[in-house]
Scaffold this active site. Sequence first.
Site, PDB file in Angstrom:
ATOM      1  N   ALA A 157       0.832  -1.203   0.000  1.00  0.00           N
ATOM      2  CA  ALA A 157       0.000   0.000   0.000  1.00  0.00           C
ATOM      3  C   ALA A 157       0.864   1.250   0.000  1.00  0.00           C
ATOM      4  O   ALA A 157       2.026   1.216   0.400  1.00  0.00           O
ATOM      5  CB  ALA A 157      -0.878  -0.001   1.246  1.00  0.00           C
ATOM      6  N   GLY A 165       0.834  -5.576   1.347  1.00  0.00           N
ATOM      7  CA  GLY A 165      -0.384  -5.933   0.621  1.00  0.00           C
ATOM      8  C   GLY A 165      -0.076  -6.660  -0.681  1.00  0.00           C
ATOM      9  O   GLY A 165      -0.888  -7.472  -1.149  1.00  0.00           O
ATOM     10  N   GLU A 192       0.273 -10.143   0.195  1.00  0.00           N
ATOM     11  CA  GLU A 192      -1.044 -10.682   0.586  1.00  0.00           C
ATOM     12  C   GLU A 192      -1.869 -11.033  -0.650  1.00  0.00           C
ATOM     13  O   GLU A 192      -2.603 -12.025  -0.663  1.00  0.00           O
ATOM     14  CB  GLU A 192      -1.777  -9.680   1.483  1.00  0.00           C
ATOM     15  CG  GLU A 192      -1.130  -9.607   2.871  1.00  0.00           C
ATOM     16  CD  GLU A 192      -1.713  -8.523   3.749  1.00  0.00           C
ATOM     17  OE1 GLU A 192      -1.734  -7.363   3.318  1.00  0.00           O
ATOM     18  OE2 GLU A 192      -2.148  -8.843   4.870  1.00  0.00           O
ATOM     19  N   GLU A 207       4.890  -4.610   7.311  1.00  0.00           N
ATOM     20  CA  GLU A 207       3.968  -3.704   8.006  1.00  0.00           C
ATOM     21  C   GLU A 207       4.420  -3.389   9.431  1.00  0.00           C
ATOM     22  O   GLU A 207       4.245  -2.287   9.931  1.00  0.00           O
ATOM     23  CB  GLU A 207       2.556  -4.316   8.044  1.00  0.00           C
ATOM     24  CG  GLU A 207       1.833  -4.279   6.712  1.00  0.00           C
ATOM     25  CD  GLU A 207       2.135  -5.477   5.822  1.00  0.00           C
ATOM     26  OE1 GLU A 207       3.167  -6.156   6.038  1.00  0.00           O
ATOM     27  OE2 GLU A 207       1.335  -5.734   4.901  1.00  0.00           O
TER      28      GLU A 207
HETATM   29  C1  LIG Z   1       9.943  -0.902  -2.024  1.00  0.00           C
HETATM   30  C2  LIG Z   1      11.319  -0.718  -1.454  1.00  0.00           C
HETATM   31  C3  LIG Z   1      11.936  -2.063  -1.148  1.00  0.00           C
HETATM   32  C4  LIG Z   1      12.171   0.006  -2.514  1.00  0.00           C
HETATM   33  O1  LIG Z   1      13.422   0.315  -1.945  1.00  0.00           O
HETATM   34  P1  LIG Z   1      14.447   1.263  -2.737  1.00  0.00           P
HETATM   35  O2  LIG Z   1      14.585   0.795  -4.128  1.00  0.00           O
HETATM   36  O3  LIG Z   1      15.661   1.377  -1.876  1.00  0.00           O
HETATM   37  O4  LIG Z   1      13.715   2.674  -2.844  1.00  0.00           O
HETATM   38  P2  LIG Z   1      13.265   3.675  -1.701  1.00  0.00           P
HETATM   39  O5  LIG Z   1      14.159   4.857  -1.741  1.00  0.00           O
HETATM   40  O6  LIG Z   1      13.072   3.006  -0.408  1.00  0.00           O
HETATM   41  O7  LIG Z   1      11.846   4.099  -2.227  1.00  0.00           O
HETATM   42  C5  LIG Z   1      11.704   4.896  -3.415  1.00  0.00           C
HETATM   43  C6  LIG Z   1      10.593   5.888  -3.185  1.00  0.00           C
HETATM   44  O8  LIG Z   1       9.363   5.186  -3.008  1.00  0.00           O
HETATM   45  C7  LIG Z   1       8.738   5.564  -1.791  1.00  0.00           C
HETATM   46  N1  LIG Z   1       8.023   4.383  -1.262  1.00  0.00           N
HETATM   47  C8  LIG Z   1       8.516   3.148  -1.133  1.00  0.00           C
HETATM   48  N2  LIG Z   1       7.586   2.312  -0.658  1.00  0.00           N
HETATM   49  C9  LIG Z   1       6.492   3.068  -0.470  1.00  0.00           C
HETATM   50  C10 LIG Z   1       5.203   2.787   0.016  1.00  0.00           C
HETATM   51  N3  LIG Z   1       4.827   1.526   0.374  1.00  0.00           N
HETATM   52  N4  LIG Z   1       4.329   3.799   0.092  1.00  0.00           N
HETATM   53  C11 LIG Z   1       4.676   5.044  -0.284  1.00  0.00           C
HETATM   54  N5  LIG Z   1       5.887   5.380  -0.780  1.00  0.00           N
HETATM   55  C12 LIG Z   1       6.764   4.400  -0.856  1.00  0.00           C
HETATM   56  C13 LIG Z   1       9.881   6.010  -0.901  1.00  0.00           C
HETATM   57  O9  LIG Z   1       9.415   6.857   0.104  1.00  0.00           O
HETATM   58  C14 LIG Z   1      10.775   6.709  -1.915  1.00  0.00           C
HETATM   59  O10 LIG Z   1      10.243   7.974  -2.219  1.00  0.00           O
HETATM   60  P3  LIG Z   1      10.837   9.294  -1.565  1.00  0.00           P
HETATM   61  O11 LIG Z   1      10.448   9.238  -0.107  1.00  0.00           O
HETATM   62  O12 LIG Z   1      10.165  10.382  -2.284  1.00  0.00           O
HETATM   63  O13 LIG Z   1      12.323   9.228  -1.736  1.00  0.00           O
HETATM   64  C15 LIG Z   1      11.296   0.133  -0.156  1.00  0.00           C
HETATM   65  O14 LIG Z   1      10.921   1.448  -0.463  1.00  0.00           O
HETATM   66  C16 LIG Z   1      10.346  -0.388   0.872  1.00  0.00           C
HETATM   67  O15 LIG Z   1      10.680  -1.288   1.608  1.00  0.00           O
HETATM   68  N6  LIG Z   1       9.172   0.208   0.945  1.00  0.00           N
HETATM   69  C17 LIG Z   1       8.205  -0.072   1.995  1.00  0.00           C
HETATM   70  C18 LIG Z   1       7.347  -1.235   1.632  1.00  0.00           C
HETATM   71  C19 LIG Z   1       6.288  -1.457   2.677  1.00  0.00           C
HETATM   72  O16 LIG Z   1       6.442  -1.195   3.853  1.00  0.00           O
HETATM   73  N7  LIG Z   1       5.167  -1.999   2.210  1.00  0.00           N
HETATM   74  C20 LIG Z   1       4.055  -2.301   3.055  1.00  0.00           C
HETATM   75  C21 LIG Z   1       3.097  -1.185   3.014  1.00  0.00           C
HETATM   76  S1  LIG Z   1       1.725  -1.470   4.070  1.00  0.00           S
HETATM   77  C22 LIG Z   1       0.823  -2.590   3.210  1.00  0.00           C
HETATM   78  O17 LIG Z   1       1.108  -2.964   2.136  1.00  0.00           O
HETATM   79  C23 LIG Z   1      -0.361  -3.075   3.941  1.00  0.00           C
HETATM   80  C24 LIG Z   1      -1.482  -3.349   3.058  1.00  0.00           C
HETATM   81  O18 LIG Z   1      -1.566  -3.145   1.893  1.00  0.00           O
HETATM   82  C25 LIG Z   1      -2.547  -3.928   3.712  1.00  0.00           C
HETATM   83  C26 LIG Z   1      -3.671  -3.033   3.597  1.00  0.00           C
HETATM   84  C27 LIG Z   1      -4.802  -3.756   4.091  1.00  0.00           C
HETATM   85  C28 LIG Z   1      -5.413  -2.995   5.138  1.00  0.00           C
HETATM   86  C29 LIG Z   1      -6.712  -3.656   5.477  1.00  0.00           C
HETATM   87  C30 LIG Z   1      -7.321  -2.894   6.536  1.00  0.00           C
HETATM   88  C31 LIG Z   1      -8.530  -3.615   7.047  1.00  0.00           C
HETATM   89  C32 LIG Z   1      -8.684  -3.347   8.495  1.00  0.00           C
HETATM   90  C33 LIG Z   1      -9.654  -2.248   8.694  1.00  0.00           C
HETATM   91  C34 LIG Z   1      -9.508  -1.730  10.052  1.00  0.00           C
HETATM   92  C35 LIG Z   1      -9.557  -0.282   9.855  1.00  0.00           C
HETATM   93  C36 LIG Z   1      -9.763   0.373  11.118  1.00  0.00           C
HETATM   94  C37 LIG Z   1      -9.846   1.801  10.796  1.00  0.00           C
HETATM   95  O19 LIG Z   1     -10.003   2.166   9.627  1.00  0.00           O
HETATM   96  O20 LIG Z   1      -9.763   2.583  11.730  1.00  0.00           O
END
Ligand SMILES: CC(C)(COP(=O)(O)OP(=O)(O)OC[C@H]1O[C@@H](n2cnc3c(N)ncnc32)[C@H](O)[C@@H]1OP(=O)(O)O)[C@@H](O)C(=O)NCCC(=O)NCCSC(=O)CC(=O)CCCCCCCCCCCCC(=O)O
Length: 721
Positions: free
Chosen positions: A56, A96, A99, A119
């Site tokens: 996400a 996500g 997932e 996460e």
């Molecule tokens: C991806 C990477 C491995 C890449 O690394 P690298 O090449 O070194 O580049 P970076 O410099 O790190 O990144 C480049 C650039 O991209 C930006 N960026 C990277 N990832 C993200 C991201 N995920 N989101 C936004 N931006 C991102 C980064 O900031 C850089 O930009 P800059 O800042 O401008 O320089 C590495 O980046 C990495 O590891 N990223 C993180 C990956 C991560 O953590 N992913 C998980 C995200 S969370 C997720 O996916 C969860 C879900 O999707 C689940 C959602 C389901 C939710 C269901 C909810 C249901 C429950 C309801 C209850 C609700 C209760 C309520 O509402 O109150």
Amino acid sequence: MFHAQIPFDRIPHQFKSGLLCRSSQSEKDGLKKADADPSVKAVMICGENGKFSAGADIRGFSSPKRHGVALSPIVSLIESSEKPVVAAIEGVALGGGLEVALGCHYRVAHAKARMGLPEVTIGLLPGAEGTQRLPRLIGVPAALDMITTGKHIPATEALKLGLVDEIVEENTIEAAIRLANKVIGQPLEPRRLSLKPVPKLPNMEAFLREALVKVKRQARGCLAPELCVQAVRAATERPFAEGVRRERELFGLLLSSGQAQALQYAFFAERAVRRWAAPGGASWSSAAPQPVRKAAVIGLGTMGRGIVTSLVKANIPVVALEQDLEYLNKGRKAVMLLLEREAMKMEGGAQTLDFHNPARLQFTVDFDLLCDVDLVIEAVFENMALKKEIFHKLSKICKPGALLCTNTSALNIDEIASATNRPQQVIGTHFFSPAHVMRLLEIIYGRHTSPTAIATAMQLAKALKKVGVVVGNCFGFVGNRMMFPYVQQAVFLLEEGSRPEAVDQVLEDFGFKIGPFRMSDLAGLDVGWRSRKEQGLTGPSLAAGTPARQRHGQRYSPLPDLLCEQGRFGQKTGKGWYQYERAGGRTATPDPWLHDFLSQYRDTHGIQSRFIDQEEILERCLFSLINEGFAILAEGIASGPEHLDVIYINGYGWPKHRGGPMFYASTVGLPRVLAKLQKYSEAHPDVPGLRPNAFLKKLVAVRSPPLKEWMSYLSHQSPKL
Ligand SMILES: CC(C)(COP(=O)(O)OP(=O)(O)OC[C@H]1O[C@@H](n2cnc3c(N)ncnc32)[C@H](O)[C@@H]1OP(=O)(O)O)[C@@H](O)C(=O)NCCC(=O)NCCSC(=O)CC(=O)CCCCCCCCCCCCC(=O)O
Ligand SMILES: NC(=O)C1=CN([C@@H]2O[C@H](COP(=O)(O)OP(=O)(O)OC[C@H]3O[C@@H](n4cnc5c(N)ncnc54)[C@H](O)[C@@H]3O)[C@@H](O)[C@H]2O)C=CC1
């Protein structure tokens, strides 16, 4: 054979790692269409631009417009498809993204792909049923490890764990299509993870209990790892649908905990500081680094040996230099030991590091061998005269383009540079102990440091897998300068009635890895003592008649000096603020001798001992540190509060789930920080560190704007920026 290909690259388009779309209607429509179309026999899901999905968009979690993320229904829809769905994983499948892949019936990954549920590192848990499907696929121990650490695992490991069905070196999409072709017509029930039981463990209850104890111990107050364990526990105890409900409940708790916001802020802050800026408009966008093909390290003491290890690990050939053969042999042994330990942790071991090859690592006492290196890091004693002598020598011996770096923890970079014929190539590269472990590299530019030198030091940080933070030149730079008032308050609290173990406990409960007194014992009390003697604050150069508890009209505590005079240097001598089992021992025990000593000290100086509560300990230590942070920002020593926060999280053990000191101040509320500083300053008017900084006052006067706007309230462009 037909395929419906559903790419997951939607928003934001400028991010090429493929973030999941918040409005997932198009994916749903695509799947429904594929299911309804009799000509489609299988579905293959892939990403775009060589990335499956990074999950996400993290910014969305703290957006005020956040609406329920509708990922779970899509994952369920994928899983319930009557046609086989195969994930083609290239690049990354994170959060996500993974997932979604878990909802697929089969997973094919490229050999270079990485997978993970990170996460937890942003204060959340996998909220799209990942905590329920992953244990069903790879078992509880492996799933728990991935979910509670957030680590990214390589495809080879994913294959061993059974997370993917196949890995390929060539075209992943073609391989996924091949697999889809093969499985058309085979029963899908066994491939639907929600229908599978969680593999049993003979000792599941004990295993989960121990896992909880372990993550709680490591988390130091961070909630997410603990709630991850609870979610996985639910998978072991409840049917799938109930487990999902529990996961959702726990996800909601984390989302509203405040810790998720802090950790997400820290994620972006770490990336923001890469975009450095320095005086005269030089910045990351215009300056290009020089290549570093060979480096040298001078001084193989505590810091030098870790720096050499870091360079070798980054595959940079190193010349390691000491003052004489005795020190050289000692240093060599220490470096070899560190490298052997590092090699054991790596796949391929010593062969990968190749540190027995003199072309990769050479030990010497001969400065002439530094004539062809691209960069030198000086790590000799913290003594200006010695450092200047060495830099003078270096500017004569090193080739014209070589960068000359100093690891000084506080000394003036300009003065060191003045001893050379190339001040534009002199820069501070302040590593943190242990240098091969700690992630921070504070990079200090002097008045004449060139943009190329800064860019090269930043590039070096990246090569060493460290976080480089560019800051200006002042005594103690950013990290240590903020640390001085913090440690000073801790010692004043002892004078007033507290004990080292009480102060440490409060700060460790706050989340610091180690409190100020344990830290001081670990680093060695003699280090600060030497520096205070050099500054004339204690020792023979102190003017006769100076009051014991005052210097330059300000409050001063001679307590650390008195301990040093008794030979109590901390762990290395077996006694310091605590007592240890032996010299070099690690187990700190409160010391009755020290308690008596403190009582006598208070009697000698007529100090009325009083009970000091936890709130006062925490506020005086932290708010004085934060106050110094505002002074640093106002002076333009750092470009923004994010820099200070990244430095504290990565170099000083500040709890990441509290976002760094300046972020923490914003969560406490600047008016409260100001009011408390005012109160303590009135009680201790001879302590400048407690006097609220003008920039803090100004921010409160303009109604405490959000942290990202703070710098726009500085009335003048600072001379440092
Ligand atoms: C991806 C990477 C491995 C890449 O690394 P690298 O090449 O070194 O580049 P970076 O410099 O790190 O990144 C480049 C650039 O991209 C930006 N960026 C990277 N990832 C993200 C991201 N995920 N989101 C936004 N931006 C991102 C980064 O900031 C850089 O930009 P800059 O800042 O401008 O320089 C590495 O980046 C990495 O590891 N990223 C993180 C990956 C991560 O953590 N992913 C998980 C995200 S969370 C997720 O996916 C969860 C879900 O999707 C689940 C959602 C389901 C939710 C269901 C909810 C249901 C429950 C309801 C209850 C609700 C209760 C309520 O509402 O109150
Ligand atoms: N110890 C720490 O935690 C940190 C120290 N620093 C800084 O790093 C520098 C080094 O500190 P430490 O490693 O702790 O010191 P140390 O005392 O452990 O090691 C210094 C080494 O420099 C060598 N040396 C002295 N003169 C030399 C010369 N002329 N030529 C070659 N080698 C010489 C000594 O023999 C010794 O091995 C200092 O500037 C210190 O302020 C920075 C961050 C943390």
